[in-house]
Design a protein around this motif. Structure first.
Motif, PDB file in Angstrom:
ATOM      1  N   ALA A   1       2.650 -17.379  -4.754  1.00 26.90           N
ATOM      2  CA  ALA A   1       1.913 -17.995  -5.868  1.00 26.90           C
ATOM      3  C   ALA A   1       2.818 -18.098  -7.103  1.00 26.90           C
ATOM      4  CB  ALA A   1       0.669 -17.180  -6.192  1.00 26.90           C
ATOM      5  N   LEU A   2       3.621 -17.064  -7.331  1.00 27.22           N
ATOM      6  CA  LEU A   2       4.548 -17.087  -8.462  1.00 27.22           C
ATOM      7  C   LEU A   2       5.610 -18.163  -8.239  1.00 27.22           C
ATOM      8  CD1 LEU A   2       4.740 -13.224  -8.760  1.00 27.22           C
ATOM      9  CD2 LEU A   2       3.921 -14.723 -10.586  1.00 27.22           C
ATOM     10  N   LEU A   3       6.070 -18.251  -7.004  1.00 28.59           N
ATOM     11  CA  LEU A   3       7.054 -19.289  -6.680  1.00 28.59           C
ATOM     12  C   LEU A   3       6.445 -20.680  -6.840  1.00 28.59           C
ATOM     13  CD1 LEU A   3       9.729 -20.341  -5.550  1.00 28.59           C
ATOM     14  CD2 LEU A   3       8.862 -19.901  -3.246  1.00 28.59           C
ATOM     15  N   ASP A   4       5.187 -20.801  -6.435  1.00 24.58           N
ATOM     16  CA  ASP A   4       4.500 -22.093  -6.521  1.00 24.58           C
ATOM     17  C   ASP A   4       4.459 -22.606  -7.969  1.00 24.58           C
ATOM     18  OD1 ASP A   4       2.667 -24.095  -5.171  1.00 24.58           O
ATOM     19  OD2 ASP A   4       1.398 -23.357  -6.806  1.00 24.58           O
ATOM     20  N   TYR A   5       4.253 -21.684  -8.885  1.00 21.68           N
ATOM     21  CA  TYR A   5       4.250 -22.042 -10.310  1.00 21.68           C
ATOM     22  C   TYR A   5       5.626 -22.595 -10.698  1.00 21.68           C
ATOM     23  CZ  TYR A   5       4.351 -21.131 -15.379  1.00 21.68           C
ATOM     24  OH  TYR A   5       4.505 -21.238 -16.735  1.00 21.68           O
ATOM     25  N   TYR A   6       6.675 -21.887 -10.284  1.00 23.25           N
ATOM     26  CA  TYR A   6       8.041 -22.388 -10.537  1.00 23.25           C
ATOM     27  C   TYR A   6       8.216 -23.788  -9.953  1.00 23.25           C
ATOM     28  CZ  TYR A   6      12.972 -23.256  -9.648  1.00 23.25           C
ATOM     29  OH  TYR A   6      14.203 -23.857  -9.561  1.00 23.25           O
TER      30      TYR A   6
END
Ligand code: GAL
Length: 689
Positions: A239-244
């Motif tokens: 999810a954090l990567l998805d934001y990036y």
């Protein structure tokens, strides 16, 4: 969640350092905290130090947009223009690292939540739920605005997305996260039956009738389902990567030629994000590392972080995006760096693959929570050791310009596996005191002491290039990864597996028939029961493998060695006296070792020495204890640069044993003819003939 970019759709961009001469040097630049006269002085000082790259606008959202829709670009326009005229390249941030107060007041639903429901309010930083669609819209709007405004600005070299994504909120338990978690699970499992099977929900009446009933592992009366916890860790990293990815793709659409990165925290303390899965999405890997003042071996922790970053970068050169010139402000006791330490820290990162040395931050703030954190320009001003050291470092980095783009080579690999980090430390386990990174770092330290340059690689890495492969506490392992490890031994490598490895499959289901499940046949060892020791309890381990006599604690196992497996050290006392503690087995052209306990430093050191000798990966230029030697190689392999960093208070010399170091020392310009003197606390870099 978005789909990952396939390599084919990755746009071609310029290298972030295409216009730099030599290595990058600079830091976070926050001119919005200062009046004009100070900003003008900044430029003079940057010239004096030789700064050539700065990260700008990281925490600037509320300065750019103090009220919704009201935009003030004056200071940033001015900064970009001035830096350009000073010949300084800019890593321009998306300004999204912390939402402005008006946004969280208008939309309190974007605030993140802890497992117990506590809301993390505005007033510090990073108070946003990374999955919330409202926050995402606002963050994308800000990203679009900045990208459109500066798309053609000649100072723009690199995009810096947000800042240390997940640093303060690696796990968010808000409703937005819960909804996204359910979508992620539906995607992973396809059906709720498959989820039930994977999570083992026949246990404790946990069976789900619909994905709608699934929650994140919120605070509960007792242990939450372990696979639910492990999946929530995987989901949160994604999810954090998805934001990036969302911000990156917005930038790529507007400026396809400008590379994009975000600053990672690839360290032994950053459990939240599986950076091996992030790295392919970064055009260049950037990392932040801070030493811990209380750790007398903090330079080894630094080396670990640098090697982990290089591993994450797949061996490519990377950027040290932040470290500190001296003290930080967030440890219990923030002791400054001792004389020479900042230079050693900086060049250690370069030795291990960084093509830039950057700091948090350029000028020490006079207000706010980081006013007691050191910077390149300290409160004391130019007449200070910190400033003189900064100028010296700038000179050193210019002298080392030719090193840029070169690579570190290694024939020893240490596996670092985030799912095993998450999985091995779950609750409801044999011991709550097992710490995954303690074990990984203990092995790293043992190899570091022997002067072995180690690659830190993911569990799925191609192991063909390695003669020594160490898997500390690799608790979660897929069949394919276990097969690759066995193949490495067959082909001739020395493979070492340590306790609580190979225990479960990726669903956290135990591999039956005796531990260490996935590695049982390879190692020729079968464990019936784990035998964790109580706090303060130790056992003696004897055998040539541990240098005769060693002490172990934390963990032992009731194991039996199969025929053909040599017991090279056994427990000498305690409940398991006489049982194997360390074993060795010939496999194909190689060997497979099992270490079933946590050895003390001397025992592990003696064992590591034998393994390094057996695998033939010993350092080519031996150095006295505390003198670190690392080599970078030109891509064609024709030139190498030998870095020697003396962490001790005694002068040292390399090459006296007949190995001979000859070439040119780049920091002093001196010729080196056989023996390289490395004064106490100093660094030497030799272009080897
Ligand atoms: C980092 C952060 C910087 C600064 C620094 C202080 O985590 O990215 O903004 O806060 O720590 O050490």
């Amino acid at each position: 969640m978005r789909r990952r970019t396939t390599p084919e759709s990755t746009p071609t961009h310029r290298a972030w350092n295409a216009d730099l001469v030599g290595l990058g040097f600079g830091g976070d630049y926050n001119p919005e905290q200062w009046p004009q006269d100070v900003r003008l002085e900044d430029l003079e000082l940057m010239r004096e130090a030789g700064v050539n790259v700065l990260s700008v606008a990281i925490f600037s959202w509320a300065t750019i947009e103090p009220r919704e829709g009201e935009l003030d670009w004056t200071w940033l326009d001015e900064t970009m223009d001035r830096l350009h005229s000073a010949g300084i390249r800019v890593a321009l941030a998306t300004a999204t690292a912390s939402p402005p107060p008006w946004l969280t007041r208008k939309h309190p639903e974007i605030l993140p939540r802890l497992a117990d429901g506590t809301v993390l309010h505005q007033g510090g930083r990073q108070s946003y739920a990374v999955t919330h669609p409202v926050h995402r819209d606002y963050a994308l709007r800000m990203t679009t605005r900045i990208a459109e405004r500066y798309r053609d600005h000649p100072a723009l070299a690199l995009w810096h997305v947000d800042n240390e994504i997940g640093c303060h909120v690696p796990r968010d338990f808000s409703d937005a996260a819960a909804a996204d978690f359910r979508r992620w699970l539906a995607d992973r499992y396809g059906s709720v039956d498959a989820l039930n099977e994977a999570w083992g929900t026949a246990f404790w009446s946990q069976r789900y009738g619909s994905f709608d009933d699934v929650l994140p592992p919120l605070s509960a009366p007792t242990f939450a389902n372990p696979t639910q916890q492990l999946d929530f860790d995987r989901f949160s990293s994604d999810a954090l990567l998805d934001y990036y990815l969302d911000l990156r793709d917005t930038l790529r659409e507007i400026t396809p030629r400008v590379p994009v990165t975000t600053n990672l925290m690839a360290t032994a303390h950053s459990k939240g994000m599986d950076y091996f899965s992030w790295a392919p999405e970064l055009d260049v890997v950037a990392n932040d590392h801070y030493t811990m003042a209380a750790d007398p071996e903090r330079h080894v922790d630094l080396a670990f972080s640098a090697d982990l970053t290089r591993g994450v970068a797949g061996g490519e050169p990377w950027i040290l995006m932040e470290h500190s010139t001296s003290a930080v402000n967030w440890q219990p006791r923030n002791t400054p760096k001792v004389p020479g330490e900042m230079l050693r820290n900086s060049l250690q990162h370069v030795a291990r693959g960084s093509d830039a040395v950057m700091f948090f931050q350029w000028r020490q703030s006079k207000a706010g929570a980081e006013k007691f954190h050191s910077a390149m320009v300290p409160h004391a001003g130019r007449d200070s050791d910190v400033w003189r050291d900064v100028v010296t470092l700038g000179r050193a980095l210019r002298a080392l310009g030719e090193v840029r783009g070169s690579r570190v080579r290694s024939r020893a690999a240490l596996v670092v596996d985030w799912p095993s980090w998450w999985g091995s430390e779950l609750d409801s386990h044999p011991s709550q005191h097992l710490r995954y990174m303690d074990q990984v770092q203990a092995w790293y330290r043992a190899l570091w002491r022997l002067g072995v340059t180690t690659d830190l690689v993911p569990a799925g890495a191609d192991l063909d290039a390695y003669d020594l492969v160490v898997l500390p506490t690799t608790y979660v392992v897929s069949d394919a990864d276990a097969a690759r490890v066995a193949a490495a031994a067959e082909r001739g490598a020395t493979v070492v597996v340590t306790y609580f490895s190979g225990i479960v499959d990726p669903r956290d289901h135990v591999r039956l028939g005796g531990y260490p499940g996935a590695f049982r046949d390879l190692l020729g060892v079968r464990t019936e029961e784990f035998w964790p020791l109580q706090e303060g309890e130790t056992v003696r381990v004897t055998g040539k493998a541990v240098g005769g006599d060693a002490v172990a604690d934390l963990w032992t196992e009731k194991s039996r060695a199969a025929d053909g497996t040599e017991v090279v050290a056994a427990y000498a006392d305690g409940a398991l006296a006489g049982r194997p503690a360390v074993t060795r087995r010939e496999v194909g052209s190689g060997r497979a070792w099992y270490v079933a306990t946590r050895l003390d430093e001397a025992g592990l050191g003696a064992l590591a020495e034998q393994l390094v000798a057996e695998a033939g990966v010993a350092a080519d230029v031996p150095a006295p204890a505390g003198v670190e030697v690392v080599r970078r190689w030109s891509q064609d392999g024709a030139t190498s640069w030998l870095f020697a960093i003396n962490h001790t208070a005694a002068d040292a010399a390399l090459g006296t044993d007949g190995t001979l170091v000859t070439g040119t020392e780049l920091l002093t310009g001196d010729a080196v003819d056989g023996v390289l003197a490395v004064p106490a606390g100093a660094v030497r870099v030799v272009r080897v003939n």
